[in-house]
Scaffold this motif. Structure first.
Motif, PDB file in Angstrom:
ATOM      1  N   UNK A  53      65.372  94.667  42.911  1.00 55.35           N
ATOM      2  CA  UNK A  53      65.184  94.963  41.487  1.00 55.35           C
ATOM      3  C   UNK A  53      65.074  93.681  40.664  1.00 55.35           C
ATOM      4  N   UNK A  54      65.856  92.669  40.995  1.00 54.45           N
ATOM      5  CA  UNK A  54      65.815  91.406  40.250  1.00 54.45           C
ATOM      6  C   UNK A  54      64.447  90.748  40.362  1.00 54.45           C
ATOM      7  N   UNK A 124      56.794  82.883  40.147  1.00 51.17           N
ATOM      8  CA  UNK A 124      57.831  82.684  41.158  1.00 51.17           C
ATOM      9  C   UNK A 124      58.446  84.015  41.580  1.00 51.17           C
ATOM     10  N   UNK A 125      58.748  84.869  40.586  1.00 51.20           N
ATOM     11  CA  UNK A 125      59.333  86.174  40.896  1.00 51.20           C
ATOM     12  C   UNK A 125      58.360  87.046  41.681  1.00 51.20           C
ATOM     13  N   UNK A 126      57.076  86.975  41.348  1.00 45.85           N
ATOM     14  CA  UNK A 126      56.071  87.756  42.085  1.00 45.85           C
ATOM     15  C   UNK A 126      55.986  87.284  43.541  1.00 45.85           C
ATOM     16  N   UNK A 127      56.037  85.979  43.719  1.00 41.56           N
ATOM     17  CA  UNK A 127      56.029  85.416  45.072  1.00 41.56           C
ATOM     18  C   UNK A 127      57.249  85.876  45.862  1.00 41.56           C
ATOM     19  N   UNK A 131      57.324  88.556  49.174  1.00 45.92           N
ATOM     20  CA  UNK A 131      57.956  88.112  50.414  1.00 45.92           C
ATOM     21  C   UNK A 131      59.182  88.945  50.760  1.00 45.92           C
ATOM     22  N   UNK A 132      59.943  89.308  49.730  1.00 42.85           N
ATOM     23  CA  UNK A 132      61.157  90.075  49.992  1.00 42.85           C
ATOM     24  C   UNK A 132      60.835  91.451  50.543  1.00 42.85           C
ATOM     25  N   UNK A 264      46.582  85.629  42.705  1.00 42.67           N
ATOM     26  CA  UNK A 264      46.482  85.115  41.343  1.00 42.67           C
ATOM     27  C   UNK A 264      47.757  85.343  40.549  1.00 42.67           C
ATOM     28  N   UNK A 265      48.547  86.377  40.881  1.00 48.10           N
ATOM     29  CA  UNK A 265      49.781  86.632  40.160  1.00 48.10           C
ATOM     30  C   UNK A 265      50.906  85.682  40.513  1.00 48.10           C
TER      31      UNK A 265
END
Length: 485
Positions: A53-54, A124-127, A131-132, A264-265
């Protein structure tokens, strides 16, 4: 800072924070609802769910922040106008622009923070989010496959009708498309009645055991004229094992090394510009290479040779085929037909590849402009909401919510429509990303002008007066006697 500025800033901040928290919570619930099928019943730790969620929260900010600014502006200035506080300010010689001054400074700071957030935190959060999800899929392989839709797993595209079993590893109605090359072409299709996912957290190999199925494989003939027949190979199996290598896609330890293709995100402004430069160079090189190749194939010379004295040549007859026998004519026509078919196929294939590359460029351009649009959207929504609240003179959660939702839905719809249209080449990515702002900007200017001059939202006299004068002229022209009496 004067007492009035402190009061206005405090009032706006309290309203903005309350609205932001409520809307953020609503959108988080929507995110949970979208991924509930992946999270529920998979025996995941609470820490994994919280991390999930984070990492998904930052992507909500571009939706929540402009809507919060719009709603908070309408509510704040609507309350001030409803309680006659604006009337008291104006009687003291304080204009609407003077009252908005401290809030404009706050919106400037908020826009800068929004741009920084969109440029650094969201990529960074999208990456981490992508991955998560892959990391969870490695530990719980059934999560990599959702029911009723195609899922990319390694070099395969897998769809299942139903999942069952303790961990969802028993599959029913399996359809698999195998990617034959980097362009994602599907040359092999596998269909099976049921299957089972077998994995080991210590291994990067995901084993898929299929039972009672068929496979279909397209065959590309060497002769171009045979491709129209669309030949394929069909086979049947009782049991087949497919090993899917996930080592390059995910790691079991979510704190370990991450490996995923950039999208791109996941890029900031500098990375997007660098990527766009590379994509444009590759596209131009491919266009030049293909044009030179096709010119050579059809016999067009693009580079002039050294000038030499021309020799006299024999005149070519009008009908060149008359120089050959009937059999030679037939062979020439077949060769020409085969060459034309080959060239058409090559042109269509290259055209599709170039179109896909241009679409990828447009997506990156849209992602670049979106980082600036979110900053400008805060300005735009404030200059729509603040004068609108002063005009309607209603605070609370009633009428302001109606206006805010209507305006924001319009903004979001135009923004989504423009972005999708620009990605398909219907308009430039710049216009697609900024179209919603350009359309609503005149509304912000109009509302600010009318609120500054103490005009209502709609001047009904300006609409009804010309109509009544028109009817009066028509009546005087066609019924002059009655009007005189």
């Amino acid at each position: 800072m004067k007492i009035l500025d402190k009061y206005l800033l405090k009032t706006f901040l309290i309203t903005f924070t309350t609205v932001f928290v409520i809307l953020f919570f609503i959108f988080i619930l929507q995110t949970v609802w979208l991924f509930i099928s992946e999270l529920a019943g998979k025996d995941l730790d609470l820490i994994l769910v919280v991390k999930f969620l984070l990492f998904s929260m930052p992507r909500i900010i571009p939706l929540v922040l402009p809507l919060s600014v719009l709603l908070a502006s309408i509510m704040t200035f609507g309350n001030l106008a409803e309680n006659y506080e604006f009337a008291a300010m104006k009687s003291s010689g304080i204009s609407l622009q003077r009252a908005m001054r401290v809030l404009i400074i706050f919106i400037c700071v908020l826009s800068i923070v929004a741009f920084w957030f969109a440029n650094n935190v969201i990529p960074y959060a999208e990456y981490k989010f992508v991955n998560f999800r892959k990391n969870i899929a490695q530990a719980k392989p059934a999560m990599a496959i959702a029911e009723g839709q195609f899922n990319d797993v390694g070099t395969y595209n897998i769809k299942v009708n139903k999942k069952s079993g303790e961990n969802g590893n028993i599959l029913t109605g399996v359809t698999i498309h195998e990617k034959a090359n980097s362009f994602g072409e599907n040359k092999t299709v596998i269909k099976a009645k049921n299957g089972e996912l077998i994995s080991n957290e210590k291994s990067s190999i995901l084993k898929l055991v299929l039972n009672d199925g068929y496979y279909y494989q397209d065959v590309t003939p060497k002769k171009y004229e045979d491709r129209a027949k669309l030949p394929f190979i069909k086979g049947q199996f009782k049991k087949q094992i497919i090993n899917i290598d996930l080592s390059e896609l995910n790691k079991t330890d979510d704190d370990g090394q991450e490996s995923v293709g950039s999208t791109n995100g996941m890029l900031n402004v500098n990375e997007l510009r660098y990527t766009l430069d590379s994509l444009n160079k590759n596209l131009n090189n491919e266009i030049i290479s293909f044009s030179e190749n096709i010119n050579q194939r059809v016999g067009i010379k693009t580079t002039p040779k050294a000038l030499k004295p021309e020799k006299k040549k024999k005149a070519i007859p009008n009908n060149i085929l008359s120089l050959y026998t009937n059999k030679q004519k037939s062979d020439i026509i077949k060769m020409a037909s085969s060459t034309i078919t080959s060239n058409i196929y090559s042109i269509e294939t290259t055209q599709k590849e170039l179109k896909d590359e241009q679409r990828e460029i447009n997506k990156h351009l849209s992602a670049l402009y979106e980082k600036f649009v979110i900053a400008f959207a805060c300005f735009l929504m404030f200059f729509i909401g603040a004068p609108l609240g002063a005009i309607i003179r209603k605070g609370g959660l009633g009428l302001p919510i109606v206006f805010a939702v209507l305006i924001f839905i319009t903004f979001h719809f135009i923004n989504t429509f423009g972005k999708r249209l620009s990605q398909e080449g219907g308009m430039s990515p710049f216009m697609g990303s900024w179209m919603s702002s350009f359309i609503l900007l005149p509304l912000a200017v109009l509302l600010t002008y009318r609120a500054t001059n103490d005009n209502g939202l709609i001047n009904f006299d300006a609409i009804t007066t010309p109509i009544s004068q028109l009817f009066q002229k028509i009546s005087e022209r066609f019924f002059p006697v009655q009007n005189k009496q």
